[in-house]
Scaffold this motif. Structure first.
Motif, PDB file in Angstrom:
ATOM      1  N   PRO A 129       0.774  -1.226   0.008  1.00  0.00           N
ATOM      2  CA  PRO A 129       0.140  -0.121   0.156  1.00  0.00           C
ATOM      3  C   PRO A 129       0.849   1.484  -0.035  1.00  0.00           C
ATOM      4  N   LEU A 130       2.003   1.255   0.382  1.00  0.00           N
ATOM      5  CA  LEU A 130       3.033   2.408   0.398  1.00  0.00           C
ATOM      6  C   LEU A 130       3.405   2.684  -1.272  1.00  0.00           C
ATOM      7  N   ALA A 131       3.350   1.672  -2.040  1.00  0.00           N
ATOM      8  CA  ALA A 131       3.874   1.810  -3.534  1.00  0.00           C
ATOM      9  C   ALA A 131       2.722   2.773  -3.872  1.00  0.00           C
ATOM     10  N   TYR A 132       1.296   2.394  -3.749  1.00  0.00           N
ATOM     11  CA  TYR A 132       0.283   3.195  -4.262  1.00  0.00           C
ATOM     12  C   TYR A 132      -0.397   4.316  -3.424  1.00  0.00           C
ATOM     13  N   PHE A 133       0.614   4.835  -2.725  1.00  0.00           N
ATOM     14  CA  PHE A 133       0.488   5.926  -1.625  1.00  0.00           C
ATOM     15  C   PHE A 133      -0.617   6.644  -1.798  1.00  0.00           C
ATOM     16  N   GLU A 134      -0.710   7.408  -2.969  1.00  0.00           N
ATOM     17  CA  GLU A 134      -1.705   8.432  -3.071  1.00  0.00           C
ATOM     18  C   GLU A 134      -3.251   7.913  -3.072  1.00  0.00           C
ATOM     19  N   TYR A 135      -3.492   6.758  -3.326  1.00  0.00           N
ATOM     20  CA  TYR A 135      -4.887   5.982  -3.505  1.00  0.00           C
ATOM     21  C   TYR A 135      -4.884   5.398  -2.134  1.00  0.00           C
ATOM     22  N   GLU A 145     -13.096  10.312   7.691  1.00  0.00           N
ATOM     23  CA  GLU A 145     -14.438  11.125   7.552  1.00  0.00           C
ATOM     24  C   GLU A 145     -15.514  10.446   7.753  1.00  0.00           C
ATOM     25  N   ALA A 146     -15.642   9.084   7.318  1.00  0.00           N
ATOM     26  CA  ALA A 146     -16.908   8.256   7.442  1.00  0.00           C
ATOM     27  C   ALA A 146     -17.120   7.666   8.718  1.00  0.00           C
ATOM     28  N   GLY A 147     -15.912   7.619   9.740  1.00  0.00           N
ATOM     29  CA  GLY A 147     -15.990   7.038  10.976  1.00  0.00           C
ATOM     30  C   GLY A 147     -15.616   5.595  10.781  1.00  0.00           C
ATOM     31  N   LEU A 148     -14.747   5.235   9.585  1.00  0.00           N
ATOM     32  CA  LEU A 148     -13.945   3.982   9.378  1.00  0.00           C
ATOM     33  C   LEU A 148     -12.634   3.928   9.848  1.00  0.00           C
ATOM     34  N   ARG A 149     -12.172   2.803  10.245  1.00  0.00           N
ATOM     35  CA  ARG A 149     -10.632   2.737  10.540  1.00  0.00           C
ATOM     36  C   ARG A 149      -9.882   2.381   9.204  1.00  0.00           C
ATOM     37  N   ASN A 150      -8.708   2.634   9.241  1.00  0.00           N
ATOM     38  CA  ASN A 150      -7.872   2.330   8.383  1.00  0.00           C
ATOM     39  C   ASN A 150      -6.635   1.339   8.749  1.00  0.00           C
ATOM     40  N   VAL A 151      -6.278   0.417   8.088  1.00  0.00           N
ATOM     41  CA  VAL A 151      -5.199  -0.629   8.317  1.00  0.00           C
ATOM     42  C   VAL A 151      -4.172  -0.563   7.178  1.00  0.00           C
ATOM     43  N   LEU A 152      -2.823  -0.655   7.322  1.00  0.00           N
ATOM     44  CA  LEU A 152      -1.721  -0.978   6.410  1.00  0.00           C
ATOM     45  C   LEU A 152      -1.281  -2.191   6.739  1.00  0.00           C
ATOM     46  N   VAL A 153      -1.091  -3.013   5.780  1.00  0.00           N
ATOM     47  CA  VAL A 153      -0.296  -4.238   5.743  1.00  0.00           C
ATOM     48  C   VAL A 153       0.711  -4.243   4.766  1.00  0.00           C
ATOM     49  N   THR A 154       1.895  -3.955   5.445  1.00  0.00           N
ATOM     50  CA  THR A 154       2.930  -3.281   4.634  1.00  0.00           C
ATOM     51  C   THR A 154       4.510  -3.794   5.071  1.00  0.00           C
ATOM     52  N   ALA A 155       5.474  -3.665   4.083  1.00  0.00           N
ATOM     53  CA  ALA A 155       6.615  -4.187   4.436  1.00  0.00           C
ATOM     54  C   ALA A 155       7.512  -2.847   4.824  1.00  0.00           C
ATOM     55  N   GLY A 156       6.904  -1.837   5.127  1.00  0.00           N
ATOM     56  CA  GLY A 156       7.449  -0.579   5.512  1.00  0.00           C
ATOM     57  C   GLY A 156       8.684   0.085   4.922  1.00  0.00           C
ATOM     58  N   TYR A 157       8.815  -0.138   3.548  1.00  0.00           N
ATOM     59  CA  TYR A 157       9.764   0.338   2.938  1.00  0.00           C
ATOM     60  C   TYR A 157       9.595   1.698   2.124  1.00  0.00           C
TER      61      TYR A 157
END
Length: 333
Positions: A129-135, A145-157
């Motif tokens: 998800p860090l590669a498609y960062f803007e999306y 804004e809609a009250g939902l949570r966000n999760v990254l599953v990432t290699a952290g690079y």
């Protein structure tokens, strides 16, 4: 777009998103294959065009201390900032975006789909998800804004400035710490260790709930010392309540020459992690008795018992142990 702070040849642009700092001549793509110099501007080729959209249990990420037992909308586009020889999703992470079937799903539609499918959170996952960062960033902002949570599953690079920006709308992350060896990061992943350690530490300091996964690969990082190094760094840097997932390796992609991780190895890894002072250590991808059970750090009774990705027993009252009322670290509601 993360470019402009570094000088480049006439007509070229420098992508400053990840440590590779790719300098792109006109018409050229970065190492991730999804960021390109089009008419002198850095362009994200996969913006709003996911190649994978699913509803998963949050435990599959894996996240064990974040809204357990809930569904999570999971999306990905092509592309990755690393090239791991053992990648489990290499068909999409290492593909050119034009070679995949995609569907138009702009950020506002991601949020609408999460609501329609009853998901309280959205995971940006499967590839990087860090590669498609803007999306990832725009969809996360809409979700927040809609009250939902966000999760990254990432290699952290990733470099620090974009990570700081994304962390403002990120609630949780499972970050891969593949090796405590820069040499193995270079040989297996075509990357380096230091930026990953920095990303994990920074995410934690910015208020993101962090869980760490260490894939245990036979002959590479399955020694007692290697397993201990991971657990010791997490305890010292992130604290003893940070969940650590030791995960089993399965031969695939360009690493089919090594055997799968034995259950005994993951059992040993879990014991090492606990002995190093971590309170929540898990064994996944291979069946290990109680390997996915959350135990109370005080009374040691099971608080959340899981079978694969399903919570089958729950003794959690709010954020406390249902047996002794000890507080359990996590995001529970």
């Amino acid at each position: 777009m993360y470019t402009g702070g570094v000088s480049a040849a006439a007509g070229s642009v420098v992508c400053e998103l990840c440590p590779r700092m790719c300098e792109l001549a006109p018409g050229r793509r970065g190492d991730c294959r999804i960021r390109a110099n089009l008419d002198g501007k850095l362009t994200a080729l996969t913006y709003g065009l996911p190649c994978s959209v699913h509803v998963d249990p949050v435990e599959k990420k894996p996240l064990f201390h974040f809204l357990p037992g809930t569904p999570i909308l999971s999306i990905a586009t092509a592309g990755c900032t690393l090239h791991c020889r053992n990648c489990q999703n290499w068909e999409i992470s290492q593909a050119n975006p034009e070679d995949l079937d995609v569907a138009a799903l702009p950020p506002e539609d991601v949020v609408a789909l999460a609501r329609r499918t009853g998901c309280p959170s959205i995971a940006y996952t499967y590839t990087e998800p860090l590669a498609y960062f803007e999306y990832t960033l725009d969809a996360s902002a809409r979700a927040r804004e809609a009250g939902l949570r966000n999760v990254l599953v990432t290699a952290g690079y990733i470099n620090e400035p974009p990570l700081r920006e994304l962390a403002r709308v990120t609630d949780a992350a499972n970050i891969d710490l593949k090796f405590m060896s820069d040499r193995l990061y270079r040989e297996v992943c075509d990357g380096t260790l230091a930026p990953v350690l920095k990303a994990i530490e920074l995410s934690k300091s910015l208020g993101v709930w962090v869980e760490v996964t260490n894939l245990v690969i036979p002959t590479l990082n399955d020694s007692d010392d290697a397993l201990r190094d991971v657990a010791r760094w997490i305890r010292r840097t992130l604290g003893p309540d940070t969940p650590l997932h030791y995960s089993g390796f399965h031969p695939q992609h360009r690493m089919r020459n090594l055997p799968p991780t034995p259950a005994d190895t993951l059992r040993r890894a879990r014991q090492i992690g606990l002995a190093e002072g971590l309170r929540h250590v898990y064994a996944g991808n291979v069946t290990v008795e109680d390997g996915e059970t959350t135990h109370c750090p005080a009374c040691r009774k099971p608080v959340l018992r899981r079978v694969r990705f399903e919570v089958v027993e729950r003794h959690l009252a709010g954020g406390a142990c249902g047996w002794c009322a000890e507080s359990i670290a996590g995001v529970w509601k």
